[in-house]
Design an enzyme around this catalytic site. Structure first.
Site, PDB file in Angstrom:
ATOM      1  N   ASP A 113       0.828  -1.208   0.000  1.00  0.00           N
ATOM      2  CA  ASP A 113       0.000   0.000   0.000  1.00  0.00           C
ATOM      3  C   ASP A 113       0.864   1.261   0.000  1.00  0.00           C
ATOM      4  O   ASP A 113       2.005   1.235   0.450  1.00  0.00           O
ATOM      5  CB  ASP A 113      -0.904  -0.031   1.249  1.00  0.00           C
ATOM      6  CG  ASP A 113      -2.100   0.879   1.084  1.00  0.00           C
ATOM      7  OD1 ASP A 113      -2.352   1.361  -0.039  1.00  0.00           O
ATOM      8  OD2 ASP A 113      -2.782   1.132   2.084  1.00  0.00           O
ATOM      9  N   ASN A 118     -10.386  -2.871  -6.728  1.00  0.00           N
ATOM     10  CA  ASN A 118      -9.599  -1.868  -7.461  1.00  0.00           C
ATOM     11  C   ASN A 118     -10.235  -1.429  -8.779  1.00  0.00           C
ATOM     12  O   ASN A 118      -9.862  -0.388  -9.338  1.00  0.00           O
ATOM     13  CB  ASN A 118      -8.166  -2.365  -7.724  1.00  0.00           C
ATOM     14  CG  ASN A 118      -7.281  -2.329  -6.501  1.00  0.00           C
ATOM     15  OD1 ASN A 118      -6.335  -3.099  -6.370  1.00  0.00           O
ATOM     16  ND2 ASN A 118      -7.559  -1.427  -5.563  1.00  0.00           N
TER      17      ASN A 118
END
Ligand code: FPP
Length: 235
Positions: free
Chosen positions: A15, A63
């Site tokens: 991340d 996503n």
């Protein structure tokens, strides 16, 4: 008693590419671009350390909600990665695998991934697994559906237990997950390896993925080696 052992199976939620880019006045996609090089750096280090399986969360089922431009860019990363690093992966004996459902991906992305899996399939050192269009809940539901199918066609006759169910997960052939690392300091699983994480140790760092160096990764592994794993028992 601490484990002292190198974890067999490590997973990483990579991340912070976007935040890293913003902090350096770049577009978000540049963060992913640098992130790709770091996948190589961490994979090489993990292989050197003797980790058997490294599973990286590269694209989640959520996503797709990102702007089209970013989704398209993320779809181009496997080609970028393998163009740059296939030679090295072969040299180091790293095998590529994938978990998730790549059917919805553009043809070229699928082709590149399948070709990398095929080319590296006899490599004997570390297995580098990309989680692509992966979601933990979806993996569990898919496993249940596949089991139901096996019951219908007579292939499964016994009531389902945990050991059997694990054979229906994408991770069936890998060792149990030992260690989950998340960069960029969010304390969430984000739908990653929900079943597998049951007894995994976890490690969170505030460093964004593009700056999570092999040295920091090694530190994280050293931290694992100081952990006491009791699996619910008293040892
Ligand atoms: C999270 O950062 C990262 C991703 C969604 C993509 C991660 C992908 C890579 C690092 C490269 C993958 C490489 C291959 C070969 C497939 P973010 O965008 O959520 O960052 P933010 O939380 O700071 O916005």
């Amino acid at each position: 008693m601490t484990t002292n052992e190198v974890p067999k199976h490590v997973a990483i939620i990579m991340d912070g590419n976007g935040r890293w880019a913003r902090e350096h006045n770049h577009k978000r996609t540049y963060g992913h671009y640098i992130g790709v090089d770091n996948v190589r750096n961490i994979a090489i280090k993990a292989n050197e350390l003797g980790i058997e399986v490294l599973t990286l969360y590269a694209f989640s089922t959520e996503n797709w909600k990102r702007p089209l431009e970013e989704v398209n860019y993320l779809m181009s990363l496997p080609a970028m990665f393998f163009d740059k690093f296939m030679g090295e992966l072969m040299e180091k004996g790293i095998r590529i695998q994938m978990i998730g459902e790549i059917d919805p991906f553009p043809e070229n992305t699928k082709k590149v991934l399948l070709r990398a899996i095929e080319r590296t399939r006899n490599n004997k050192n570390m297995t580098l697994v990309f989680a692509m269009n992966y979601g933990g809940r979806r993996e569990i539901v898919r496993g249940i559906n596949n089991y139901v199918e096996d019951v219908r066609n007579g292939k499964a006759t016994e009531p389902l237990d945990e050991k059997t169910f694990e054979k229906y997960l994408f991770t069936a052939e890998y060792p149990p997950l030992d260690y989950l690392i998340r960069t960029s300091l969010d304390y969430r699983l984000s739908n990653f390896l929900l079943w597998q994480v049951s007894y995994a140790e976890m490690y969170f760092t505030d460093v964004h993925w593009p700056e999570f160096t092999p040295e920091l990764f090694e530190k994280a592994i050293e931290e694992y080696q100081t952990r006491q794993r009791r699996f619910g028992g008293l040892k």
